[in-house]
Structure formats: structure tokens, C-alpha cells
Scaffold this motif. Structure first.
Motif, mmCIF file in Angstrom:
data_model
loop_
_atom_site.group_PDB
_atom_site.id
_atom_site.type_symbol
_atom_site.label_atom_id
_atom_site.label_comp_id
_atom_site.label_asym_id
_atom_site.label_seq_id
_atom_site.Cartn_x
_atom_site.Cartn_y
_atom_site.Cartn_z
ATOM 1 N N ALA A 342 0.835 -1.208 0.000
ATOM 2 C CA ALA A 342 0.000 0.000 0.000
ATOM 3 C C ALA A 342 0.865 1.252 0.000
ATOM 4 O O ALA A 342 0.528 2.258 -0.651
ATOM 5 C CB ALA A 342 -0.924 -0.011 1.215
ATOM 6 N N GLY A 345 2.310 1.760 -3.483
ATOM 7 C CA GLY A 345 1.203 2.285 -4.279
ATOM 8 C C GLY A 345 1.154 1.759 -5.692
ATOM 9 O O GLY A 345 2.072 1.100 -6.191
ATOM 10 N N VAL A 346 0.059 2.085 -6.345
ATOM 11 C CA VAL A 346 -0.145 1.678 -7.730
ATOM 12 C C VAL A 346 0.887 2.371 -8.610
ATOM 13 O O VAL A 346 1.128 3.570 -8.498
ATOM 14 C CB VAL A 346 -1.569 2.028 -8.197
ATOM 15 C CG1 VAL A 346 -1.757 1.658 -9.666
ATOM 16 C CG2 VAL A 346 -2.602 1.315 -7.332
ATOM 17 N N HIS A 355 9.849 5.359 1.471
ATOM 18 C CA HIS A 355 8.678 4.608 1.916
ATOM 19 C C HIS A 355 8.793 4.152 3.366
ATOM 20 O O HIS A 355 7.780 3.850 4.010
ATOM 21 C CB HIS A 355 8.466 3.368 1.035
ATOM 22 C CG HIS A 355 8.160 3.679 -0.391
ATOM 23 N ND1 HIS A 355 8.906 3.204 -1.448
ATOM 24 C CD2 HIS A 355 7.170 4.427 -0.954
ATOM 25 C CE1 HIS A 355 8.399 3.623 -2.589
ATOM 26 N NE2 HIS A 355 7.350 4.376 -2.320
#
Length: 511
Positions: A342, A345-346, A355
Motif C-alpha cells: 500500500a 502504491g499503484v 517509503h
């Protein structure tokens, strides 16, 4: 000749019939009437040495349950106090920190290092200088951040090695390669000239160094058994390793000096630890010694060796334990993977250090792993510089002091479900701070006080990035047809490692 030191010691004890004569235990008084800590029954001459076994942290925990959180043992000729509670650890590392701030003379450390090594050096000017150089010049936040590109490149290379390995992966080999890559490039630089035969000889040399540094010699505790060390080949191996290591480091230092003379100095963000240490050396030479301790090649070599050993062994060991715990706890594995994926992310294709701040549950997993599996469960031994006290007992000067961090972290009096893997227990903590809290001595995997490990800031981002990368790119499980759960047996050495090799199945994942 590969002989266990404990087996050799027990053999000699049996031959001399010392096992027939037990000394009465108790809590003897010192000469001034103050009581020494309680002492279990031991053996003449050998004391408690044959009784602590191949996994001392476990045996000492059992002994402490019977005799109390502060015990006095006789390890051969060496009086040793063992602290097995958070309150005792707090007195050693905070309340009476200065009185416990020295280190005992450790035979293998003396053979392989000099008085400049930051980890094993006795309290004094050599240690103060090494600590100052490490904290200010090598392990500052700015310096650690400067190696971000190395960590990210090595993490990407690690993921590539897993993909090329196919379904069955020897995760031990993958993680040790990553750890060696990060610390080698941080210490020596990126040119690769140190990599003898593709790095294999270097890895073997440092492997021998770390193995020897984790060996307890018989002669250190029982001088009349020093011949056992020679019989086991320890002396010859230590001499050979010390000479080879010294020659390699002299060459690396000379190459760095030559490069600095022949070209402009690289920017601050691209200098390795050897460059930084040479900066300190040259600055002190320019300023003049002034009667202090010179920061010369011997100091530089000792600091490199300790940095390499500490950063490699503890980082690699902790990551293996973390993956082993997650394999045995699939719910926690899925939760941390969901968090990582998550956060990326995409459209993201890899984990970066940007991150890591978002990965709170990963930090809980690492912290719980360190609670259950401190890399050095007995930390490094302290030695008292003066007569002092510990939980009301007298501790004479020059007494060796061991803190059983493993037993403290599993104490059922202070931890609920103490032997279970429960990352959520740390959910209320401020995880932006380091792992050496000045307040909570229930959890001391890196020690504390003056002799706490200053390398935590270097080790933690290396662990976080590697684990996040492995858990982002792959789903992991045990090989089909084998055991349904991984055995968590331990193996002692410089650090306490997972005994089994971590062979896992890696299934690539893509968003």
C-alpha cells in the motif's frame, strides 16, 4: 581439529575427577561485611564454567530463576556477575554507568584488534577517541543518509538474485550477500579493488574473523587449560587471520591515500568510511598530537574491523530471524506485506527509503524480532572500574559483568505472553526514536549507556529496506512436502543465529 571448547573442558574435568567435589553455594560476605551476590554451587578450579552449556543465555536464565536476578559466578579464575532483570540492567547502564563502563580483556579481541576498537577496548582514552570519531564522523545521521544509494542498489540486486534463483531460495545466502555488499561499499568504496577473486576471499577472511571473535578461549578463564586452545587450532588460526587481515587493510588504506593524492577529493556524499577516517588522521597530524593518543593506521584498521563485524553479523542475523518468525506467523506476514504494498502504491515498482517512514508495522516486526532474538543475547561483557553495588549487593572492582538481555526481554514478570511473537505489543511506542531508550531497560538488544552500540542508526535502515524489498516483491512459504512450521533452534557464535538454513519458496508478486 574441530573440538567443542565445552566438550574439551568437560573432558579435562572428568579426567581430573573435579566433578566429584562440589563447592558449597550461597551468598558469601566480602571482607568488609557487605554481601556479595548469591552464587550457585560450582566446581573447584573450574567454578561454574562447565555448567553454562552451549547456549549460555538460556542456562543463565534458568539459574537466575532459582538464585535471583543478580548472581555471582566463577568462570574459572574470572569472577562474573550476571544481571538478569530490567532493574539490574538499569543500574549497570544508567544509575552506576561509569562504574560499569569498562570492558574485560578478551583474548581473541586482543589477538585480532588493537586498543582502539570501540567495542572491546577498556574504558580510557583510546576508547573515548574511537567513540568520538564513530559518533561524530562515521555514524551521524548525515553520514548514514549518504549511503542511501548503496542500500537501495544492493536491495535491488538482492531482489534480482531471488528471481534468478527460481522457486527454492537459500535466504541465508541472499541476506548475507546483501549485508556484505552494503557494509563493504560503505567501508571500502565502490571501486571493487578490495574484492579478491570476486569477493570470495574477502568473505572467507571476514567470516573467519567473525567466527574467531565469537570464540571464548579456555586460557582466558583457566590458564592451566590454555593448551586446549592450541590443540583446537585457535591460536594458529587467529595468527593467520590477523596477518592476512592486517595486510589487506594496509593495502586498502595505502590505495585510499594514493587516490587522495592523485585526484580531487570526492564530494561528501560519496566518500567511504576509510576516507572519513583518513580525514580525521590528517586533521590530527596537521594539528599535532599534543600529547594525546595518536589516531594512526592501527586505529583506522581496528575501527574498520569492528564496524564490519558488528554491522554484518547483527544485521544479517536479525533479518533471518524476522523472516523465520513471519513464516511461522502468516497473519503477521500478510499484514506487513499489505502495509508495504500500500505504501509503494499503484505504479510503484520498488521500495525506496522514502517509503520506510510509512511502514510502522514493519518497524514493530523488527522490534519484536529483536526482543525475542537479540543478536548478542548477553551483550558484550562489562567490567567494573571500582567497587560498586548492584541491587544492594557489593560488586568489587575488576569484576566481569554480564547482562542477560535475552532473559530480560522474555521476563514474564514484565512481558505478557513473553515467549510469543506479538509485534503489536510495541504499537504504543514512539518508533521514531532509536533502540536504546534511556527509560525502558526491559528491552536492551543493543545495550545502553556509555557502552551502548552507536551503530544502530546504520543497521536499522539496512534491515528495514531489505525486509521491505523481500516482502514487497515476493510471497514466501515453506517448501511443499516438508514441515508445516519452521524449527526455531539456535546456534551460538559471534551472534546467536537460527540453526536451520532458511530455504523458502519465493513467488514473485506484481501490483
Amino acid at each position: 581439529m574441530d573440538v567443542s571448547p565445552f566438550a574439551a573442558l568437560l573432558f579435562v574435568a572428568l579426567l581430573s575427577l573435579l566433578l566429584l567435589f562440589f563447592r558449597k553455594g550461597g551468598s558469601p560476605s566480602s571482607g568488609d561485611g557487605r554481601r556479595l551476590p548469591p552464587s550457585p554451587p560450582g566446581l573447584p578450579l573450574l567454578g561454574h564454567l562447565p555448567l553454562i552449556g552451549s547456549l549460555p543465555h538460556r542456562k543463565l536464565q534458568v539459574m537466575a530463576a532459582k538464585h535471583g536476578p543478580v548472581m555471582l559466578l566463577r568462570l574459572g579464575r574470572v569472577p562474573t556477575v550476571v544481571a538478569s532483570s530490567a532493574a539490574a540492567a538499569q543500574e549497570v547502564m544508567k544509575t552506576h554507568d561509569l562504574a560499569f563502563a569498562s570492558r574485560p580483556r578478551v583474548r581473541m579481541a586482543e589477538r585480532l584488534l588493537s586498543d582502539y576498537d570501540m567495542a572491546f577496548a577498556p574504558y580510557g582514552e583510546h576508547w573515548r577517541q574511537s567513540r568520538r570519531v564513530s559518533v561524530l564522523h562515521l555514524l551521524s545521521q548525515r553520514r548514514v543518509r549518504s549511503f542511501r544509494h548503496i542500500r537501495q542498489q544492493e536491495a535491488a540486486a538482492m531482489a534480482g538474485r531471488v528471481r534468478r534463483a527460481g522457486a527454492a531460495v537459500n535466504l541465508n545466502a541472499v541476506l548475507i550477500s546483501y549485508t556484505n555488499g552494503v557494509i563493504s561499499r560503505a567501508v571500502f568504496g565502490d571501486d571493487g579493488s578490495y574484492e579478491l577473486d570476486g569477493g570470495e576471499k574477502l568473505a572467507k577472511l571476514f567470516g573467519d574473523f567473525e567466527e574467531l571473535l565469537g570464540k571464548a578461549t579456555m586460557g582466558e578463564f583457566v590458564p592451566w587449560l590454555a593448551w586446549v586452545d592450541t590443540l583446537m587450532g585457535l591460536e594458529a588460526k587467529a595468527t593467520r587471520t590477523s596477518e592476512e587481515m592486517g595486510a589487506l587493510l594496509e593495502r586498502i588504506i595505502a590505495d585510499h591515500r594514493q587516490r587522495r593524492r592523485g585526484s580531487r577529493r570526492e564530494g561528501d556524499n560519496h566518500r567511504d568510511f576509510v576516507d572519513v577516517l583518513l580525514d580525521v588522521n590528517e586533521a590530527e597530524e596537521h594539528a599535532g598530537a599534543g600529547g594525546g593518543v595518536p589516531f594512526d593506521n592501527e586505529a583506522i584498521k581496528a575501527m574498520i574491523l569492528v564496524m564490519f563485524a558488528a554491522a554484518t553479523d547483527t544485521t544479517y542475523t536479525t533479518m533471518v530471524w524476522a523472516m523465520a518468525e513471519l513464516i511461522n506467523h502468516p497473519h503477521e506476514m500478510r499484514r506487513v506485506q499489505h502495509e508495504i504494498r500500500a505504501a509503494v502504491g499503484v505504479g510503484g515498482d520498488r521500495v525506496t527509503e522514502e517509503h520506510l517512514e510509512k511502514l510502522r508495522y514493519l518497524k514493530l516486526v523488527i522490534k519484536e524480532t529483536l526482543r525475542l532474538h537479540a543478536p548478542l543475547p548477553l551483550l558484550l561483557p562489562h567490567e567494573t572500574t571500582e567497587d560498586t553495588q548492584l541491587l544492594g549487593y557489593r560488586v568489587p572492582a575488576r569484576t566481569r559483568v554480564i547482562i542477560n538481555a535475552w532473559a530480560i526481554a522474555r521476563d514474564p514478570a514484565t512481558w505478557e505472553r513473553a515467549d510469543e511473537f506479538v509485534p503489536e505489543r510495541f504499537a504504543g511506542d514512539d518508533l521514531t526514536t532509536d533502540y536504546m531508550s534511556a527509560q525502558d531497560f526491559r528491552f536492551v538488544p543493543f545495550g545502553g549507556g556509555r557502552r551502548g552500540c552507536p551503530g544502530v542508526a546504520f543497521a536499522v535502515p539496512s534491515m528495514e529496506l531489505a525486509l521491505a524489498t523481500m516482502l514487497y516483491h515476493f510471497d514466501w512459504e515453506l517448501p511443499a512436502g516438508g514441515a508445516s512450521k519452521l524449527e526455531m533452534d539456535e546456534m551460538n557464535g559471534l551472534s546467536v543465529r537460527l540453526k536451520a538454513t532458511l530455504h523458502l519458496v519465493a513467488k514473485p508478486w506484481s501490483p
